[in-house]
Design a protein around this motif. Sequence first.
Motif, PDB file in Angstrom:
ATOM      1  N   TYR A 226      33.879  28.695  37.800  1.00 56.19           N
ATOM      2  CA  TYR A 226      34.638  29.672  37.014  1.00 56.19           C
ATOM      3  C   TYR A 226      35.870  29.015  36.382  1.00 56.19           C
ATOM      4  CZ  TYR A 226      37.194  33.854  35.676  1.00 56.19           C
ATOM      5  OH  TYR A 226      37.884  34.803  34.970  1.00 56.19           O
ATOM      6  N   ILE A 227      36.563  28.189  37.140  1.00 54.24           N
ATOM      7  CA  ILE A 227      37.736  27.496  36.600  1.00 54.24           C
ATOM      8  C   ILE A 227      37.318  26.595  35.435  1.00 54.24           C
ATOM      9  CG2 ILE A 227      39.481  25.729  37.132  1.00 54.24           C
ATOM     10  CD1 ILE A 227      39.724  27.058  39.924  1.00 54.24           C
ATOM     11  N   GLN A 228      36.198  25.927  35.581  1.00 50.59           N
ATOM     12  CA  GLN A 228      35.696  25.078  34.489  1.00 50.59           C
ATOM     13  C   GLN A 228      35.333  25.938  33.273  1.00 50.59           C
ATOM     14  OE1 GLN A 228      32.289  22.678  35.509  1.00 50.59           O
ATOM     15  NE2 GLN A 228      32.748  21.221  33.884  1.00 50.59           N
ATOM     16  N   GLN A 229      34.739  27.111  33.521  1.00 57.57           N
ATOM     17  CA  GLN A 229      34.384  28.032  32.443  1.00 57.57           C
ATOM     18  C   GLN A 229      35.631  28.478  31.673  1.00 57.57           C
ATOM     19  OE1 GLN A 229      32.949  31.903  33.779  1.00 57.57           O
ATOM     20  NE2 GLN A 229      31.296  31.783  32.276  1.00 57.57           N
ATOM     21  N   LEU A 230      36.765  28.582  32.365  1.00 58.02           N
ATOM     22  CA  LEU A 230      38.031  28.950  31.729  1.00 58.02           C
ATOM     23  C   LEU A 230      38.666  27.757  30.997  1.00 58.02           C
ATOM     24  CD1 LEU A 230      39.654  31.080  34.586  1.00 58.02           C
ATOM     25  CD2 LEU A 230      38.672  31.935  32.435  1.00 58.02           C
ATOM     26  N   ASP A 231      37.984  26.613  31.021  1.00 64.45           N
ATOM     27  CA  ASP A 231      38.476  25.381  30.420  1.00 64.45           C
ATOM     28  C   ASP A 231      39.794  24.943  31.071  1.00 64.45           C
ATOM     29  OD1 ASP A 231      38.054  23.224  28.747  1.00 64.45           O
ATOM     30  OD2 ASP A 231      39.240  24.099  27.115  1.00 64.45           O
ATOM     31  N   MET A 232      39.832  25.085  32.390  1.00 66.61           N
ATOM     32  CA  MET A 232      40.999  24.706  33.185  1.00 66.61           C
ATOM     33  C   MET A 232      40.580  23.680  34.229  1.00 66.61           C
ATOM     34  SD  MET A 232      42.568  28.477  34.057  1.00 66.61           S
ATOM     35  CE  MET A 232      43.509  27.826  35.408  1.00 66.61           C
ATOM     36  N   LYS A 233      41.586  23.156  34.920  1.00 64.82           N
ATOM     37  CA  LYS A 233      41.366  22.324  36.092  1.00 64.82           C
ATOM     38  C   LYS A 233      42.197  22.920  37.220  1.00 64.82           C
ATOM     39  CE  LYS A 233      40.296  18.115  33.731  1.00 64.82           C
ATOM     40  NZ  LYS A 233      40.367  16.703  33.705  1.00 64.82           N
ATOM     41  N   PRO A 234      41.714  22.813  38.451  1.00 64.79           N
ATOM     42  CA  PRO A 234      42.537  23.279  39.569  1.00 64.79           C
ATOM     43  C   PRO A 234      43.841  22.486  39.621  1.00 64.79           C
ATOM     44  CG  PRO A 234      40.303  22.763  40.311  1.00 64.79           C
ATOM     45  CD  PRO A 234      40.433  22.272  38.894  1.00 64.79           C
ATOM     46  N   SER A 235      44.902  23.107  40.113  1.00 66.23           N
ATOM     47  CA  SER A 235      46.172  22.388  40.234  1.00 66.23           C
ATOM     48  C   SER A 235      46.357  21.821  41.644  1.00 66.23           C
ATOM     49  CB  SER A 235      47.344  23.300  39.859  1.00 66.23           C
ATOM     50  OG  SER A 235      47.408  24.400  40.732  1.00 66.23           O
TER      51      SER A 235
END
Length: 159
Positions: free
Chosen positions: A43-52
């Motif tokens: 889901y985080i990848q789908q949001l075009d993000m990376k975990p912090s």
Amino acid sequence: MPRISDFQVIERGPQATLTIYSDVELKQIHSEIFESHKKVAAYIQQLDMKPSGPFFVIYHEFSKKSVKMEAGFPVRMERTGKEDIQPSHLTSGLFLTALHLGPHQEIPKIYTEMNQWLEQNHFKTTGVSEEIYYNQENSRVKENQLVSMVLIPIEKLET
């Protein structure tokens, strides 16, 4: 070789997260953690993000048959959830921490040592424990190479 660090008291600020809250039978913990990791990471990848930060599990409540837990990743800013993935946060405050090397099934030994440290140093727990998993067992990482951190929220006892 369970504990690989001295106990440390740290202070942490609040942190936005995306997590899955589960009530799972004890025998299903490992598979639930694996599935939660996979779903939240996707889901985080789908949001075009990376975990912090690394994957974590907060253990809200244990019984003889089940555990209520929250598993996920910290993120830089609060995001909306999707289905069973919901925004949450890591709490701020003082924490007693220790690093563990080896199988996750051996982590309970660290809690026993931490409870002794708390008593000897006049602290008490103030909430639920958290475990941060820095790596996962796979073809390159064997079970005895798993690195985890245990965090227990604490406060100094009045003397």
